[in-house]
Motif scaffolding. Sequence first.
Motif, PDB file in Angstrom:
ATOM      1  N   VAL A 121      52.827  -4.436  83.892  1.00  0.00           N
ATOM      2  CA  VAL A 121      51.580  -4.325  84.644  1.00  0.00           C
ATOM      3  C   VAL A 121      51.118  -2.865  84.646  1.00  0.00           C
ATOM      4  O   VAL A 121      51.845  -1.976  85.090  1.00  0.00           O
ATOM      5  N   THR A 122      49.910  -2.638  84.139  1.00  0.00           N
ATOM      6  CA  THR A 122      49.349  -1.282  84.111  1.00  0.00           C
ATOM      7  C   THR A 122      48.233  -1.091  85.131  1.00  0.00           C
ATOM      8  O   THR A 122      47.843   0.030  85.406  1.00  0.00           O
ATOM      9  N   LEU A 123      47.700  -2.192  85.674  1.00  0.00           N
ATOM     10  CA  LEU A 123      46.628  -2.102  86.653  1.00  0.00           C
ATOM     11  C   LEU A 123      46.657  -3.328  87.551  1.00  0.00           C
ATOM     12  O   LEU A 123      46.807  -4.449  87.071  1.00  0.00           O
ATOM     13  N   GLU A 124      46.538  -3.089  88.854  1.00  0.00           N
ATOM     14  CA  GLU A 124      46.398  -4.163  89.835  1.00  0.00           C
ATOM     15  C   GLU A 124      45.103  -3.934  90.602  1.00  0.00           C
ATOM     16  O   GLU A 124      44.815  -2.815  91.003  1.00  0.00           O
ATOM     17  N   LEU A 125      44.336  -5.003  90.772  1.00  0.00           N
ATOM     18  CA  LEU A 125      43.105  -4.944  91.561  1.00  0.00           C
ATOM     19  C   LEU A 125      43.243  -5.927  92.717  1.00  0.00           C
ATOM     20  O   LEU A 125      43.540  -7.100  92.497  1.00  0.00           O
ATOM     21  N   ASP A 126      43.035  -5.456  93.939  1.00  0.00           N
ATOM     22  CA  ASP A 126      43.150  -6.337  95.099  1.00  0.00           C
ATOM     23  C   ASP A 126      41.789  -6.923  95.450  1.00  0.00           C
ATOM     24  O   ASP A 126      41.256  -6.721  96.525  1.00  0.00           O
ATOM     25  N   LYS A 127      41.252  -7.681  94.487  1.00  0.00           N
ATOM     26  CA  LYS A 127      39.945  -8.332  94.630  1.00  0.00           C
ATOM     27  C   LYS A 127      40.041  -9.749  94.081  1.00  0.00           C
ATOM     28  O   LYS A 127      40.785 -10.018  93.152  1.00  0.00           O
ATOM     29  N   ASP A 128      39.227 -10.653  94.631  1.00  0.00           N
ATOM     30  CA  ASP A 128      39.146 -12.015  94.106  1.00  0.00           C
ATOM     31  C   ASP A 128      38.105 -12.033  92.989  1.00  0.00           C
ATOM     32  O   ASP A 128      36.908 -12.054  93.242  1.00  0.00           O
ATOM     33  N   LEU A 129      38.578 -12.006  91.749  1.00  0.00           N
ATOM     34  CA  LEU A 129      37.700 -12.002  90.584  1.00  0.00           C
ATOM     35  C   LEU A 129      37.821 -13.293  89.780  1.00  0.00           C
ATOM     36  O   LEU A 129      37.288 -13.397  88.676  1.00  0.00           O
ATOM     37  N   ALA A 130      38.500 -14.295  90.334  1.00  0.00           N
ATOM     38  CA  ALA A 130      38.767 -15.537  89.602  1.00  0.00           C
ATOM     39  C   ALA A 130      37.493 -16.311  89.269  1.00  0.00           C
ATOM     40  O   ALA A 130      37.498 -17.134  88.366  1.00  0.00           O
ATOM     41  N   HIS A 131      36.414 -16.043  89.966  1.00  0.00           N
ATOM     42  CA  HIS A 131      35.153 -16.759  89.730  1.00  0.00           C
ATOM     43  C   HIS A 131      34.328 -16.135  88.606  1.00  0.00           C
ATOM     44  O   HIS A 131      33.338 -16.721  88.172  1.00  0.00           O
ATOM     45  N   LEU A 132      34.707 -14.955  88.125  1.00  0.00           N
ATOM     46  CA  LEU A 132      33.922 -14.261  87.110  1.00  0.00           C
ATOM     47  C   LEU A 132      34.209 -14.782  85.701  1.00  0.00           C
ATOM     48  O   LEU A 132      35.344 -15.114  85.385  1.00  0.00           O
ATOM     49  N   GLY A 133      33.173 -14.802  84.878  1.00  0.00           N
ATOM     50  CA  GLY A 133      33.338 -15.139  83.473  1.00  0.00           C
ATOM     51  C   GLY A 133      33.870 -13.932  82.717  1.00  0.00           C
ATOM     52  O   GLY A 133      33.986 -12.827  83.271  1.00  0.00           O
ATOM     53  N   ALA A 134      34.168 -14.121  81.446  1.00  0.00           N
ATOM     54  CA  ALA A 134      34.759 -13.060  80.633  1.00  0.00           C
ATOM     55  C   ALA A 134      33.884 -11.811  80.593  1.00  0.00           C
ATOM     56  O   ALA A 134      34.369 -10.688  80.767  1.00  0.00           O
ATOM     57  N   ARG A 135      32.597 -11.960  80.391  1.00  0.00           N
ATOM     58  CA  ARG A 135      31.690 -10.807  80.289  1.00  0.00           C
ATOM     59  C   ARG A 135      31.589 -10.061  81.625  1.00  0.00           C
ATOM     60  O   ARG A 135      31.651  -8.838  81.676  1.00  0.00           O
ATOM     61  N   GLU A 136      31.441 -10.814  82.725  1.00  0.00           N
ATOM     62  CA  GLU A 136      31.347 -10.184  84.044  1.00  0.00           C
ATOM     63  C   GLU A 136      32.655  -9.480  84.422  1.00  0.00           C
ATOM     64  O   GLU A 136      32.643  -8.392  84.992  1.00  0.00           O
ATOM     65  N   LEU A 137      33.774 -10.126  84.096  1.00  0.00           N
ATOM     66  CA  LEU A 137      35.070  -9.530  84.393  1.00  0.00           C
ATOM     67  C   LEU A 137      35.264  -8.243  83.600  1.00  0.00           C
ATOM     68  O   LEU A 137      35.722  -7.239  84.139  1.00  0.00           O
ATOM     69  N   ARG A 138      34.882  -8.263  82.334  1.00  0.00           N
ATOM     70  CA  ARG A 138      35.041  -7.061  81.485  1.00  0.00           C
ATOM     71  C   ARG A 138      34.230  -5.896  82.048  1.00  0.00           C
ATOM     72  O   ARG A 138      34.675  -4.753  82.049  1.00  0.00           O
ATOM     73  N   ALA A 139      33.060  -6.185  82.573  1.00  0.00           N
ATOM     74  CA  ALA A 139      32.222  -5.142  83.163  1.00  0.00           C
ATOM     75  C   ALA A 139      32.848  -4.580  84.440  1.00  0.00           C
ATOM     76  O   ALA A 139      32.595  -3.431  84.804  1.00  0.00           O
ATOM     77  N   TYR A 140      33.668  -5.363  85.117  1.00  0.00           N
ATOM     78  CA  TYR A 140      34.302  -4.933  86.356  1.00  0.00           C
ATOM     79  C   TYR A 140      35.519  -4.045  86.091  1.00  0.00           C
ATOM     80  O   TYR A 140      35.884  -3.219  86.906  1.00  0.00           O
ATOM     81  N   LEU A 141      36.152  -4.215  84.937  1.00  0.00           N
ATOM     82  CA  LEU A 141      37.363  -3.470  84.584  1.00  0.00           C
ATOM     83  C   LEU A 141      37.008  -2.094  84.032  1.00  0.00           C
ATOM     84  O   LEU A 141      35.870  -1.855  83.626  1.00  0.00           O
ATOM     85  N   PRO A 142      37.976  -1.181  83.987  1.00  0.00           N
ATOM     86  CA  PRO A 142      37.709   0.123  83.379  1.00  0.00           C
ATOM     87  C   PRO A 142      37.250  -0.041  81.930  1.00  0.00           C
ATOM     88  O   PRO A 142      37.652  -0.994  81.249  1.00  0.00           O
ATOM     89  N   GLU A 143      36.429   0.892  81.462  1.00  0.00           N
ATOM     90  CA  GLU A 143      35.922   0.805  80.085  1.00  0.00           C
ATOM     91  C   GLU A 143      37.067   0.737  79.086  1.00  0.00           C
ATOM     92  O   GLU A 143      37.047  -0.055  78.154  1.00  0.00           O
ATOM     93  N   ARG A 144      38.077   1.553  79.292  1.00  0.00           N
ATOM     94  CA  ARG A 144      39.241   1.568  78.417  1.00  0.00           C
ATOM     95  C   ARG A 144      40.428   1.016  79.193  1.00  0.00           C
ATOM     96  O   ARG A 144      40.862   1.608  80.180  1.00  0.00           O
ATOM     97  N   LEU A 145      40.951  -0.111  78.763  1.00  0.00           N
ATOM     98  CA  LEU A 145      42.109  -0.719  79.411  1.00  0.00           C
ATOM     99  C   LEU A 145      43.361   0.038  78.993  1.00  0.00           C
ATOM    100  O   LEU A 145      43.576   0.304  77.814  1.00  0.00           O
TER     101      LEU A 145
END
Length: 150
Positions: A121-145
């Motif tokens: 595990v390199t990143l943990e987010l304490d948010k409920d993001l399970a409702h997001l689609g792939a594109r929306e989720l990618r926009a929420y994550l850091p630009e560089r994983l």
Amino acid sequence: MTKTIWIAVANRATARIFTADSPLGALDEIETLIHPAGRAPEQSLVTDKPGRTYDRAGTGRHADSDTAQHDHEAAVFAAEIAACLAKGRETDRFGTLIVAAPPAFLGELRKHLDAQTQNLVTLELDKDLAHLGARELRAYLPERLVRHEA
């Protein structure tokens, strides 16, 4: 070790696993786990009222419910998700893991992840993001994983 990155987003009722082949890449959903009991009302999860106990001293009487059924269902689902992630790790399907879940469920999920999976595990987010689609989720994550260093 594979360079593939897995992103697991979950809550008490749904877990979705996405994959990215590169730190700047798009996400693809590869698996969805559903746990309907995570959304069920408390009264539909239990078939009977909790037992009644009496206080040792005095005449107090109260319901005996140390653990809510919802907490039990969350633990069951967290264990299922952790097993899925461990299997992915064991079959070398990913080398880095990012996890997002509401705070309480994230804590429950941590309890069930084995040490080898937790180490990826390199990143943990304490948010409920399970409702997001792939594109929306990618926009929420850091630009560089960030990848796990082997």
